[in-house]
Design a protein around this motif. Structure first.
Motif, PDB file in Angstrom:
ATOM      1  N   LEU A 165       0.781  -1.442  -0.110  1.00  0.00           N
ATOM      2  CA  LEU A 165       0.029   0.014  -0.013  1.00  0.00           C
ATOM      3  C   LEU A 165       0.895   1.272   0.162  1.00  0.00           C
ATOM      4  CD1 LEU A 165      -2.652  -0.890   2.963  1.00  0.00           C
ATOM      5  CD2 LEU A 165      -2.682  -1.133   0.025  1.00  0.00           C
ATOM      6  N   VAL A 166       0.211   2.321  -0.168  1.00  0.00           N
ATOM      7  CA  VAL A 166       1.081   3.507  -1.129  1.00  0.00           C
ATOM      8  C   VAL A 166      -0.161   4.349  -0.477  1.00  0.00           C
ATOM      9  CG1 VAL A 166       3.438   2.678  -2.268  1.00  0.00           C
ATOM     10  CG2 VAL A 166       1.345   3.834  -3.295  1.00  0.00           C
ATOM     11  N   LEU A 167       0.866   5.302   0.353  1.00  0.00           N
ATOM     12  CA  LEU A 167       0.127   7.026   0.174  1.00  0.00           C
ATOM     13  C   LEU A 167      -0.038   7.505  -1.041  1.00  0.00           C
ATOM     14  CD1 LEU A 167      -1.676   8.435   2.259  1.00  0.00           C
ATOM     15  CD2 LEU A 167       0.596   9.941   2.281  1.00  0.00           C
ATOM     16  N   ILE A 168      -1.207   7.302  -1.837  1.00  0.00           N
ATOM     17  CA  ILE A 168      -1.433   8.666  -2.976  1.00  0.00           C
ATOM     18  C   ILE A 168      -2.103   9.722  -2.755  1.00  0.00           C
ATOM     19  CG2 ILE A 168      -1.379   7.151  -4.859  1.00  0.00           C
ATOM     20  CD1 ILE A 168      -4.605   7.835  -4.117  1.00  0.00           C
ATOM     21  N   THR A 169      -1.383  11.090  -2.874  1.00  0.00           N
ATOM     22  CA  THR A 169      -1.779  12.785  -2.992  1.00  0.00           C
ATOM     23  C   THR A 169      -1.910  13.192  -4.326  1.00  0.00           C
ATOM     24  OG1 THR A 169       0.436  13.498  -2.638  1.00  0.00           O
ATOM     25  CG2 THR A 169       0.205  12.187  -1.193  1.00  0.00           C
ATOM     26  N   PRO A 170      -3.002  14.451  -4.280  1.00  0.00           N
ATOM     27  CA  PRO A 170      -2.902  14.975  -5.250  1.00  0.00           C
ATOM     28  C   PRO A 170      -1.198  15.409  -5.429  1.00  0.00           C
ATOM     29  CG  PRO A 170      -4.337  16.122  -3.816  1.00  0.00           C
ATOM     30  CD  PRO A 170      -3.574  14.986  -3.208  1.00  0.00           C
ATOM     31  N   GLY A 180      11.263  10.373  -0.412  1.00  0.00           N
ATOM     32  CA  GLY A 180      10.192   9.272  -0.238  1.00  0.00           C
ATOM     33  C   GLY A 180       9.527   9.621   0.492  1.00  0.00           C
ATOM     34  N   GLU A 181       9.554   8.478   2.089  1.00  0.00           N
ATOM     35  CA  GLU A 181       9.336   8.775   3.027  1.00  0.00           C
ATOM     36  C   GLU A 181       8.864   9.906   4.200  1.00  0.00           C
ATOM     37  OE1 GLU A 181      11.733   5.907   4.531  1.00  0.00           O
ATOM     38  OE2 GLU A 181      11.004   4.074   3.391  1.00  0.00           O
ATOM     39  N   ILE A 182       7.606   9.747   4.400  1.00  0.00           N
ATOM     40  CA  ILE A 182       6.957  10.515   5.394  1.00  0.00           C
ATOM     41  C   ILE A 182       6.642   9.646   7.158  1.00  0.00           C
ATOM     42  CG2 ILE A 182       5.524  12.253   3.776  1.00  0.00           C
ATOM     43  CD1 ILE A 182       3.282  11.369   4.479  1.00  0.00           C
ATOM     44  N   ASP A 183       6.809  10.773   7.904  1.00  0.00           N
ATOM     45  CA  ASP A 183       6.297  10.625   9.140  1.00  0.00           C
ATOM     46  C   ASP A 183       4.814  10.529   8.954  1.00  0.00           C
ATOM     47  OD1 ASP A 183       7.922  10.964  11.944  1.00  0.00           O
ATOM     48  OD2 ASP A 183       5.967  11.635  12.592  1.00  0.00           O
ATOM     49  N   VAL A 184       4.778   9.898   9.787  1.00  0.00           N
ATOM     50  CA  VAL A 184       3.481   9.127   9.864  1.00  0.00           C
ATOM     51  C   VAL A 184       2.693   9.809  10.964  1.00  0.00           C
ATOM     52  CG1 VAL A 184       3.447   8.274  12.496  1.00  0.00           C
ATOM     53  CG2 VAL A 184       1.975   7.406  11.142  1.00  0.00           C
ATOM     54  N   GLY A 238      -8.355  16.726  -5.718  1.00  0.00           N
ATOM     55  CA  GLY A 238      -7.513  16.598  -4.083  1.00  0.00           C
ATOM     56  C   GLY A 238      -8.593  16.971  -3.108  1.00  0.00           C
ATOM     57  N   LEU A 239      -9.477  16.533  -3.649  1.00  0.00           N
ATOM     58  CA  LEU A 239     -10.520  16.137  -1.932  1.00  0.00           C
ATOM     59  C   LEU A 239     -10.332  15.574  -0.539  1.00  0.00           C
ATOM     60  CD1 LEU A 239     -13.628  14.273  -3.789  1.00  0.00           C
ATOM     61  CD2 LEU A 239     -13.540  16.700  -3.379  1.00  0.00           C
ATOM     62  N   GLY A 240      -8.730  14.834  -1.415  1.00  0.00           N
ATOM     63  CA  GLY A 240      -7.595  13.976   0.267  1.00  0.00           C
ATOM     64  C   GLY A 240      -6.741  13.648  -0.575  1.00  0.00           C
ATOM     65  N   VAL A 241      -6.553  12.511   0.394  1.00  0.00           N
ATOM     66  CA  VAL A 241      -5.621  11.342   0.394  1.00  0.00           C
ATOM     67  C   VAL A 241      -5.574  10.120   0.514  1.00  0.00           C
ATOM     68  CG1 VAL A 241      -3.696  12.945   1.138  1.00  0.00           C
ATOM     69  CG2 VAL A 241      -4.336  11.693   2.079  1.00  0.00           C
ATOM     70  N   SER A 242      -5.120   9.172   0.306  1.00  0.00           N
ATOM     71  CA  SER A 242      -5.500   7.568   0.660  1.00  0.00           C
ATOM     72  C   SER A 242      -4.668   6.684   0.178  1.00  0.00           C
ATOM     73  CB  SER A 242      -6.561   7.440  -0.091  1.00  0.00           C
ATOM     74  OG  SER A 242      -7.559   5.940   0.157  1.00  0.00           O
ATOM     75  N   PHE A 243      -4.744   5.351   1.197  1.00  0.00           N
ATOM     76  CA  PHE A 243      -4.057   4.473   1.001  1.00  0.00           C
ATOM     77  C   PHE A 243      -4.651   3.142   0.015  1.00  0.00           C
ATOM     78  CE2 PHE A 243      -2.244   6.251   5.389  1.00  0.00           C
ATOM     79  CZ  PHE A 243      -0.904   5.966   5.059  1.00  0.00           C
ATOM     80  N   ILE A 244      -4.264   3.291  -1.161  1.00  0.00           N
ATOM     81  CA  ILE A 244      -4.042   1.933  -1.743  1.00  0.00           C
ATOM     82  C   ILE A 244      -2.995   0.831  -2.207  1.00  0.00           C
ATOM     83  CG2 ILE A 244      -5.965   4.460  -2.936  1.00  0.00           C
ATOM     84  CD1 ILE A 244      -4.490   3.946  -5.354  1.00  0.00           C
ATOM     85  N   SER A 245      -3.544   0.223  -3.245  1.00  0.00           N
ATOM     86  CA  SER A 245      -2.403  -0.755  -3.853  1.00  0.00           C
ATOM     87  C   SER A 245      -1.506   0.303  -5.159  1.00  0.00           C
ATOM     88  CB  SER A 245      -3.330  -2.400  -4.495  1.00  0.00           C
ATOM     89  OG  SER A 245      -2.362  -2.312  -5.495  1.00  0.00           O
ATOM     90  N   LYS A 259       0.825  11.421  -6.913  1.00  0.00           N
ATOM     91  CA  LYS A 259       2.222  11.715  -6.272  1.00  0.00           C
ATOM     92  C   LYS A 259       1.768  10.080  -5.141  1.00  0.00           C
ATOM     93  CE  LYS A 259       4.430  16.066  -6.385  1.00  0.00           C
ATOM     94  NZ  LYS A 259       4.719  17.429  -5.754  1.00  0.00           N
ATOM     95  N   SER A 260       3.389   9.879  -4.405  1.00  0.00           N
ATOM     96  CA  SER A 260       2.707   8.427  -3.627  1.00  0.00           C
ATOM     97  C   SER A 260       3.894   8.575  -2.572  1.00  0.00           C
ATOM     98  CB  SER A 260       3.036   7.202  -4.130  1.00  0.00           C
ATOM     99  OG  SER A 260       4.360   7.086  -5.241  1.00  0.00           O
ATOM    100  N   TYR A 261       3.935   8.274  -1.552  1.00  0.00           N
ATOM    101  CA  TYR A 261       4.640   8.415  -0.418  1.00  0.00           C
ATOM    102  C   TYR A 261       4.356   6.993   0.484  1.00  0.00           C
ATOM    103  CZ  TYR A 261       4.689  13.426  -1.776  1.00  0.00           C
ATOM    104  OH  TYR A 261       4.896  14.676  -2.109  1.00  0.00           O
ATOM    105  N   LYS A 262       6.457   6.521   1.136  1.00  0.00           N
ATOM    106  CA  LYS A 262       5.430   5.852   1.670  1.00  0.00           C
ATOM    107  C   LYS A 262       5.739   5.981   3.307  1.00  0.00           C
ATOM    108  CE  LYS A 262       7.522   2.220  -1.151  1.00  0.00           C
ATOM    109  NZ  LYS A 262       8.377   0.826  -1.191  1.00  0.00           N
ATOM    110  N   ILE A 263       5.719   5.436   4.229  1.00  0.00           N
ATOM    111  CA  ILE A 263       5.625   6.088   5.365  1.00  0.00           C
ATOM    112  C   ILE A 263       6.746   5.431   6.168  1.00  0.00           C
ATOM    113  CG2 ILE A 263       3.767   6.281   8.112  1.00  0.00           C
ATOM    114  CD1 ILE A 263       2.814   6.990   5.565  1.00  0.00           C
ATOM    115  N   LYS A 264       7.031   6.428   7.054  1.00  0.00           N
ATOM    116  CA  LYS A 264       8.444   5.842   7.814  1.00  0.00           C
ATOM    117  C   LYS A 264       8.476   4.502   8.824  1.00  0.00           C
ATOM    118  CE  LYS A 264      11.102  10.372   7.474  1.00  0.00           C
ATOM    119  NZ  LYS A 264      11.821  11.373   8.012  1.00  0.00           N
ATOM    120  N   GLY A 265       9.466   3.506   8.761  1.00  0.00           N
ATOM    121  CA  GLY A 265       9.049   2.559  10.183  1.00  0.00           C
ATOM    122  C   GLY A 265       8.106   1.759   9.286  1.00  0.00           C
TER     123      GLY A 265
END
Length: 302
Positions: A165-170, A180-184, A238-245, A259-265
């Motif tokens: 799963l990755v965090l997708i954003t506008p 590419g990793e953000i703090d939880v 731009g409505l929000g973000v989500s975790f998806i496959s 865009k996509s990000y992973k969560i540190k740790g």
């Protein structure tokens, strides 16, 4: 009783609906009702409860259903054997699918299978992971493709493919990150578009975040959505973000729509599974489907 009556009866049980059974069999609803009524008159018993919105079986209906499945499967086997002898393989494969396998995994295999067996047809029903199991155990569906593993001793799980799963954003949202990793803790700052309850993706999100000590109750969930495609478009707008496959997000990410990000740790690794009942006796066509699918994905189902 005749085979057509049994076929109608099984379809009604499968869909728990006269109208849905009529659509599957290309019959009018009165014709479906007449078949069931004639079957009940012949057997001198009530087979289905009609008092509720959904159709349920009486005890007599449960007994007949087991025999009907056995009889129809044997008829399918006889037809298959004759067709195979004459060089033509045909029939219907019933499949239950959760969102990601239905959209991104199954079509490629179906194309490959159909190239070899062009006379085989498919009936694909969309179910969240937990409901696919009951459909398989009730023999309304032969096979399933799901995104979560729910313990059941009667279900065989075969690992299909790995995913994350990755965090997708506008595309215009900038988030402070390291490679590419953000703090939880940054997740508290966003509106979330979340899959509905019962989704394997949703279950993994909440389970993984809670295991990491993150309070999911504090997430600002703007909307609950059934469709993975809708989630991607809502995030793009731009409505929000989500975790998806990650599998489902790749095309949008590569084209710059997201865009996509992973969560540190935090590891959001997941698997998709091919499932079926350990107790089911497969028809020859179902066995061929099973063997072809395992060969296509490089699986070992033994």
């Amino acid at each position: 009783m005749d085979l057509k009556q049994l076929e109608v009866f099984v379809a009604v049980v499968k869909h728990q609906s006269f109208s849905k059974a009529s659509r599957e069999l290309f019959l009018t609803q009165p014709t479906v009702s007449a078949h069931i009524q004639n079957l009940e008159n012949e057997l001198e018993t009530v087979l289905v409860n009609r008092s509720n919105k959904t159709i349920t079986l009486t005890e007599s209906g449960k007994i007949l259903y087991e025999h009907a499945i056995y009889i129809l499967n044997n008829c399918k086997k006889a037809i298959y054997d004759i067709k195979e002898y004459s060089g033509k393989i045909e029939g219907l494969i019933d499949i239950a699918c959760s969102s990601i396998p239905e959209t991104y995994l199954l079509p490629g295999f179906m194309k490959s299978f159909s190239n070899t067996y062009p006379d085989v047809k498919f009936s694909i029903s969309h179910y969240d992971s937990r409901f696919a199991i009951s459909e398989i155990l009730d023999e309304r569906i032969s096979f399933g493709f799901v995104g979560s593993k729910i313990s059941n001793p009667q279900i065989k799980y075969v690992n299909l493919i790995d995913d994350n799963l990755v965090l997708i954003t506008p595309p215009d949202l900038e988030i402070e990150n390291e490679n590419g990793e953000i703090d939880v803790s940054a997740l508290y700052d966003f509106n979330f578009i979340m899959r509905k309850e019962g989704s394997g993706t949703r279950d993994l999100i909440f389970k993984t975040l809670k295991k990491a000590g993150f309070s999911t109750a504090k997430l600002n969930i703007l909307a609950h959505v059934e469709s993975n495609e809708s989630i991607k478009e809502m995030v793009r707008q731009g409505l929000g973000v989500s975790f998806i496959s990650q599998i489902s997000a790749e095309e949008y990410i590569n084209s710059g729509k997201l865009k996509s990000y992973k969560i540190k740790g935090i590891d959001f690794a997941r698997k998709f599974y091919f499932i079926y009942s350990k107790n089911k006796t497969f028809t020859p066509l179902e066995n061929k489907f099973l063997n072809e699918l395992c060969e296509y994905f490089g699986l070992d189902h033994k």
